[in-house]
Design a protein around this motif. Structure first.
Motif, PDB file in Angstrom:
ATOM      1  N   UNK A  10      -7.563   4.225  -3.034  1.00  0.00           N
ATOM      2  CA  UNK A  10      -6.426   4.748  -2.268  1.00  0.00           C
ATOM      3  C   UNK A  10      -5.652   3.620  -1.594  1.00  0.00           C
ATOM      4  N   UNK A  11      -6.397   2.630  -1.082  1.00  0.00           N
ATOM      5  CA  UNK A  11      -5.730   1.482  -0.463  1.00  0.00           C
ATOM      6  C   UNK A  11      -4.902   0.732  -1.493  1.00  0.00           C
ATOM      7  N   UNK A  12      -5.448   0.550  -2.693  1.00  0.00           N
ATOM      8  CA  UNK A  12      -4.721  -0.149  -3.756  1.00  0.00           C
ATOM      9  C   UNK A  12      -3.430   0.580  -4.094  1.00  0.00           C
ATOM     10  N   UNK A  13      -3.482   1.905  -4.188  1.00  0.00           N
ATOM     11  CA  UNK A  13      -2.275   2.676  -4.496  1.00  0.00           C
ATOM     12  C   UNK A  13      -1.201   2.454  -3.431  1.00  0.00           C
ATOM     13  N   UNK A  14      -1.606   2.453  -2.168  1.00  0.00           N
ATOM     14  CA  UNK A  14      -0.642   2.243  -1.083  1.00  0.00           C
ATOM     15  C   UNK A  14      -0.055   0.828  -1.143  1.00  0.00           C
ATOM     16  N   UNK A  15      -0.916  -0.160  -1.356  1.00  0.00           N
ATOM     17  CA  UNK A  15      -0.456  -1.544  -1.403  1.00  0.00           C
ATOM     18  C   UNK A  15       0.464  -1.784  -2.597  1.00  0.00           C
ATOM     19  N   UNK A  16       0.127  -1.199  -3.733  1.00  0.00           N
ATOM     20  CA  UNK A  16       0.975  -1.366  -4.919  1.00  0.00           C
ATOM     21  C   UNK A  16       2.330  -0.696  -4.730  1.00  0.00           C
ATOM     22  N   UNK A  17       2.324   0.464  -4.057  1.00  0.00           N
ATOM     23  CA  UNK A  17       3.592   1.135  -3.782  1.00  0.00           C
ATOM     24  C   UNK A  17       4.454   0.289  -2.851  1.00  0.00           C
ATOM     25  N   UNK A  18       3.815  -0.315  -1.836  1.00  0.00           N
ATOM     26  CA  UNK A  18       4.551  -1.175  -0.907  1.00  0.00           C
ATOM     27  C   UNK A  18       5.089  -2.417  -1.618  1.00  0.00           C
ATOM     28  N   UNK A  19       4.329  -2.906  -2.595  1.00  0.00           N
ATOM     29  CA  UNK A  19       4.732  -4.106  -3.319  1.00  0.00           C
ATOM     30  C   UNK A  19       5.997  -3.878  -4.145  1.00  0.00           C
ATOM     31  N   UNK A  20       6.239  -2.640  -4.547  1.00  0.00           N
ATOM     32  CA  UNK A  20       7.425  -2.364  -5.354  1.00  0.00           C
ATOM     33  C   UNK A  20       8.716  -2.516  -4.557  1.00  0.00           C
ATOM     34  N   UNK A  21       8.640  -2.398  -3.236  1.00  0.00           N
ATOM     35  CA  UNK A  21       9.860  -2.503  -2.420  1.00  0.00           C
ATOM     36  C   UNK A  21       9.921  -3.806  -1.626  1.00  0.00           C
ATOM     37  N   UNK A  22       8.803  -4.525  -1.570  1.00  0.00           N
ATOM     38  CA  UNK A  22       8.780  -5.787  -0.826  1.00  0.00           C
ATOM     39  C   UNK A  22       9.491  -6.891  -1.606  1.00  0.00           C
ATOM     40  N   UNK A  23      10.064  -7.828  -0.875  1.00  0.00           N
ATOM     41  CA  UNK A  23      10.754  -8.953  -1.491  1.00  0.00           C
ATOM     42  C   UNK A  23      10.102 -10.269  -1.044  1.00  0.00           C
ATOM     43  N   UNK A  24      10.171 -11.302  -1.889  1.00  0.00           N
ATOM     44  CA  UNK A  24       9.505 -12.574  -1.570  1.00  0.00           C
ATOM     45  C   UNK A  24       9.916 -13.157  -0.218  1.00  0.00           C
ATOM     46  N   UNK A  25      11.121 -12.880   0.230  1.00  0.00           N
ATOM     47  CA  UNK A  25      11.571 -13.484   1.490  1.00  0.00           C
ATOM     48  C   UNK A  25      11.201 -12.665   2.733  1.00  0.00           C
ATOM     49  N   UNK A  26      10.580 -11.498   2.535  1.00  0.00           N
ATOM     50  CA  UNK A  26      10.217 -10.645   3.675  1.00  0.00           C
ATOM     51  C   UNK A  26       9.096 -11.284   4.498  1.00  0.00           C
ATOM     52  N   UNK A  27       9.361 -11.510   5.780  1.00  0.00           N
ATOM     53  CA  UNK A  27       8.377 -12.046   6.718  1.00  0.00           C
ATOM     54  C   UNK A  27       8.344 -11.111   7.928  1.00  0.00           C
ATOM     55  N   UNK A  28       7.141 -10.633   8.310  1.00  0.00           N
ATOM     56  CA  UNK A  28       7.040  -9.651   9.384  1.00  0.00           C
ATOM     57  C   UNK A  28       5.962 -10.044  10.386  1.00  0.00           C
ATOM     58  N   UNK A  29       5.946  -9.308  11.518  1.00  0.00           N
ATOM     59  CA  UNK A  29       4.940  -9.557  12.554  1.00  0.00           C
ATOM     60  C   UNK A  29       3.758  -8.614  12.366  1.00  0.00           C
ATOM     61  N   UNK A  30       2.849  -8.600  13.331  1.00  0.00           N
ATOM     62  CA  UNK A  30       1.635  -7.789  13.214  1.00  0.00           C
ATOM     63  C   UNK A  30       1.937  -6.302  13.180  1.00  0.00           C
ATOM     64  N   UNK A  31       2.917  -5.862  13.971  1.00  0.00           N
ATOM     65  CA  UNK A  31       3.226  -4.430  14.032  1.00  0.00           C
ATOM     66  C   UNK A  31       3.690  -3.902  12.681  1.00  0.00           C
TER      67      UNK A  31
END
Length: 205
Positions: A10-31
Motif C-alpha cells: 500500500x505504501x508503494x502504491x501511494x509513493x508511486x502515485x506521488x512520483x507521477x506528479x513530482x518533478x525533479x526540482x521539487x524541494x519541500x520541508x518536513x510538513x
C-alpha cells in the motif's frame, strides 16, 4: 531501532502515485514531505530516516534551520526500501510454508515411526524436486513471487512513463494531468487483474 510497519504494498502504491506528479526540482520541508508519504513527521523520522543512513536528505534540520528534501529522490528511495522489505517478508513466508507444509499419511496399523517418517519425507522431497527439474511442477510460492514482482515492475513502469516523457515539466498542465490520469487507470487495471487472479487462485487451494 524502529522498523516500518504496515502493508508495504500500500505504501508503494501511494509513493508511486506521488512520483507521477513530482518533478525533479521539487524541494519541500518536513510538513509537506510527511503529507506526501502519508505519515506523521515523527513516524517518517523514526521509522524511515534515522534507521537508514542512505536516506536522501538535501539539508538536515537543526536549531533555526529547516529540513529540506528533494521529493523525487525521497520517493524513489522509499519505494526501493519498501520493495526490499516485501522481498524479505515473502522469503520468510515461503520458508515458513516449506517448514510446515508436509502431510503425514494415516496408518490403520498404528502411527509411523520416526525413521519411516524421515524416509517418506525424503522420498517426497526427491519426487517434488524431480518434477520441478522436469518442469512438470511449479511451486505455488514461485508463482506468487513471480506475479507479485511482475505486477510491481509493470505498474511502476506505467506510472513512470509521464516522468520519463516530461522530465523537466514542460508539458502543458492539462495534458500532463490527462496523461497521468490515464496511466493511473491503466496501472490500476493491471494491478487489479493480478490481485484478482492471486485471490481466486489462493482460494482454490
Amino acid at each position: 531501532m524502529a522498523r516500518p510497519k504496515g502493508d508495504a504494498s500500500n505504501l508503494i502504491k501511494r509513493l508511486e502515485a506521488a512520483l507521477t506528479v513530482a518533478k525533479p526540482r521539487d524541494v519541500v520541508d518536513t510538513t509537506v514531505m510527511s503529507k506526501i508519504v502519508g505519515m506523521t513527521w515523527r513516524n517518517l523520522l523514526v521509522t524511515h530516516i534515522e534507521p537508514d543512513p542512505g536516506f536522501p536528505i538535501k539539508r538536515r534540520g537543526a536549531e533555526g534551520v529547516a529540513w529540506e528534501f528533494q521529493v523525487v529522490k525521497v520517493l524513489r528511495h522509499m519505494i526501493k526500501r519498501a520493495r526490499e522489505r516485501m522481498a524479505v517478508n515473502e522469503a520468510a513466508a515461503r520458508r515458513a510454508h516449506q517448514l510446515t507444509s508436509f502431510t503425514v499419511p494415516e496408518d490403520p496399523e498404528g502411527p509411523m515411526s520416526i525413521a519411516d517418517l524421515s524416509k517418506l519425507a525424503d522420498l517426497t522431497i526427491k519426487a517434488q524436486a524431480e518434477k520441478t527439474k522436469q518442469r512438470l511442477h511449479v511451486p505455488a510460492a514461485t508463482v506468487r513471487d513471480f506475479l507479485t514482482r511482475y505486477n510491481s515492475t509493470v505498474v511502476g513502469a506505467i506510472l513512470g512513463v509521464s516522468q520519463k516523457a516530461d522530465p523537466t515539466g514542460d508539458m502543458e498542465p492539462a495534458v500532463r494531468a490527462l496523461l497521468d490520469n490515464e496511466l493511473r487507470n491503466v496501472a490500476a487495471h493491471v494491478g487489479a487483474q493480478v490481485d484478482t487472479f492471486l485471490k481466486e487462485w489462493s482460494a482454490g487451494l
